[in-house]
Design a protein around this motif. Structure first.
Motif, PDB file in Angstrom:
ATOM      1  N   ARG A  23       0.045 -10.871  -3.812  1.00 36.14           N
ATOM      2  CA  ARG A  23      -0.550 -10.349  -5.154  1.00 36.14           C
ATOM      3  C   ARG A  23      -0.768 -11.433  -6.169  1.00 36.14           C
ATOM      4  O   ARG A  23      -1.699 -11.356  -6.938  1.00 36.14           O
ATOM      5  N   HIS A  24       0.068 -12.348  -6.181  1.00 40.32           N
ATOM      6  CA  HIS A  24      -0.087 -13.396  -7.286  1.00 40.32           C
ATOM      7  C   HIS A  24      -1.310 -14.373  -6.860  1.00 40.32           C
ATOM      8  O   HIS A  24      -1.911 -14.958  -7.874  1.00 40.32           O
ATOM      9  N   GLN A  81      13.591  -4.350  -6.418  1.00 40.88           N
ATOM     10  CA  GLN A  81      12.962  -4.901  -7.546  1.00 40.88           C
ATOM     11  C   GLN A  81      13.013  -6.339  -7.471  1.00 40.88           C
ATOM     12  O   GLN A  81      12.070  -6.842  -7.936  1.00 40.88           O
ATOM     13  N   ASP A  86      -3.331  -8.761  -1.384  1.00 41.45           N
ATOM     14  CA  ASP A  86      -2.679  -7.590  -1.520  1.00 41.45           C
ATOM     15  C   ASP A  86      -1.937  -7.493  -0.051  1.00 41.45           C
ATOM     16  O   ASP A  86      -2.579  -7.985   0.987  1.00 41.45           O
ATOM     17  N   ARG A 136      12.921  -7.992  -4.768  1.00 43.06           N
ATOM     18  CA  ARG A 136      12.115  -8.229  -3.259  1.00 43.06           C
ATOM     19  C   ARG A 136      13.122  -8.785  -2.519  1.00 43.06           C
ATOM     20  O   ARG A 136      12.847  -9.913  -1.959  1.00 43.06           O
ATOM     21  N   ASP A 182       4.720 -10.089  -3.256  1.00 39.86           N
ATOM     22  CA  ASP A 182       4.438 -10.583  -4.556  1.00 39.86           C
ATOM     23  C   ASP A 182       3.567 -11.840  -4.301  1.00 39.86           C
ATOM     24  O   ASP A 182       2.732 -12.211  -5.025  1.00 39.86           O
ATOM     25  N   GLU A 183       3.899 -12.819  -3.272  1.00 39.82           N
ATOM     26  CA  GLU A 183       3.160 -13.921  -3.062  1.00 39.82           C
ATOM     27  C   GLU A 183       1.609 -13.589  -2.903  1.00 39.82           C
ATOM     28  O   GLU A 183       0.701 -14.197  -3.427  1.00 39.82           O
ATOM     29  N   LEU A 192       5.920   0.905  -3.145  1.00 42.15           N
ATOM     30  CA  LEU A 192       5.823  -0.414  -3.589  1.00 42.15           C
ATOM     31  C   LEU A 192       4.323  -1.030  -2.802  1.00 42.15           C
ATOM     32  O   LEU A 192       3.578  -1.662  -3.550  1.00 42.15           O
TER      33      LEU A 192
END
Lengths: 139, 126
Positions: free
Chosen positions: B77-78, A100, B82, A102, B74-75, B104
């Motif tokens: 996707r922000h 979660q 993707d 990361r 995350d980077e 994930l």
């Protein structure tokens, strides 16, 4: 029983050599491929932890790896003289929490405990020893 | 599972957009992970935030390799990109599952299916 002793520097570039050697040894003992991969992964994770954390100060200090193999039983002893490294169990909740957040690291111990039957660790004046065992089970 | 890691990048064009497909072969472990990190950083530096990883010839991955992927998802996707993974080898898939990483990432059997789904979703959002 077949016993094999390897001595390598505490450098990750030797991981592939260990995986290759272990694969050959297990195949020689007639282990099925699906049973070989978990054992190799657990040994890789243990060595990675030792190389990157416990033995990070002196990469030339050898790591001793002793495999004991039979067609039904695998045992590995990994000895090093670096910092003590206690491979305590990691819960699935801890892994999920790391995921979660990361976090990049901290998953190897979980894999080791999930893939092997027993893991023990001891520190002696001569160094540290990690022992992992796996018994082949008929499916 | 003892081979070194090799990375071949193929640029595919879908709906006029160029998408890099990183085809990994060999083993991804604590030693070879820096090679993949450099490749990912290189693509991001070029402004490419949709990355496809073809793992059909990646026979082995350890937690070091899995952790690297986590660090970038995350980077990407922000930035409306993707990390899409295709053709996963059974040994590698097992590691994804044990660690729960399979929830994930987005997995597809083919690159074409991955593109179709991603760009359809993007159109739906715009």
């Amino acid at each position: 029983m077949f016993k094999h002793h390897l001595r390598i520097p505490a450098k990750t570039e030797y991981l592939s050599l260990i995986r290759s050697t272990l694969k050959n040894l297990l195949e020689r003992e007639k282990w099925a491929l699906r049973d070989i991969h978990p054992v190799i992964l657990a040994v890789d994770e243990a060595l990675t932890n030792i190389m990157e954390h416990a033995a990070s100060q002196n990469k030339e200090e050898p790591v001793h790896i002793i495999f004991h193999l039979t067609p039904r039983y695998f045992f590995v002893s990994i000895r090093h003289k670096g910092k003590p490294f206690n491979p305590k169990p990691v819960s699935k909740q801890e892994v999920q929490a790391r995921l979660q957040k990361r976090q990049r690291g901290g998953y190897g111990l979980y894999l080791m405990h999930t893939l092997m039957d027993t893991i023990s660790y001891r520190t002696t004046p001569q160094g540290n020893e990690l022992v992992m065992k796996k018994v082949w089970r008929k499916r | 599972m003892s081979k070194e890691l090799s990375i071949e990048t193929i640029h595919k064009i879908h709906d006029g957009k160029t998408v890099p497909v990183l085809c990994l072969a060999g083993s991804l472990d604590a030693h070879t992970v820096t090679k993949l990190e450099e490749a990912i950083v290189g693509r991001i530096t070029e402004g490419q935030y949709l990355l496809v990883f073809d793992l059909s010839r990646l026979e082995y991955v350890s937690s070091a390799g899995m952790g690297l992927l986590i660090g970038f998802v995350d980077e990407l996707r922000h930035k409306e990109g993707d990390m899409i993974i295709t053709h996963v080898h059974p040994n590698v898939w097992k590691v994804f599952q044990i660690l729960g990483f399979d929830k994930l990432f987005v997995f597809f059997d083919t690159t074409e299916a991955a593109f179709a789904c991603h760009f359809k979703t993007q159109k739906g959002l715009s």
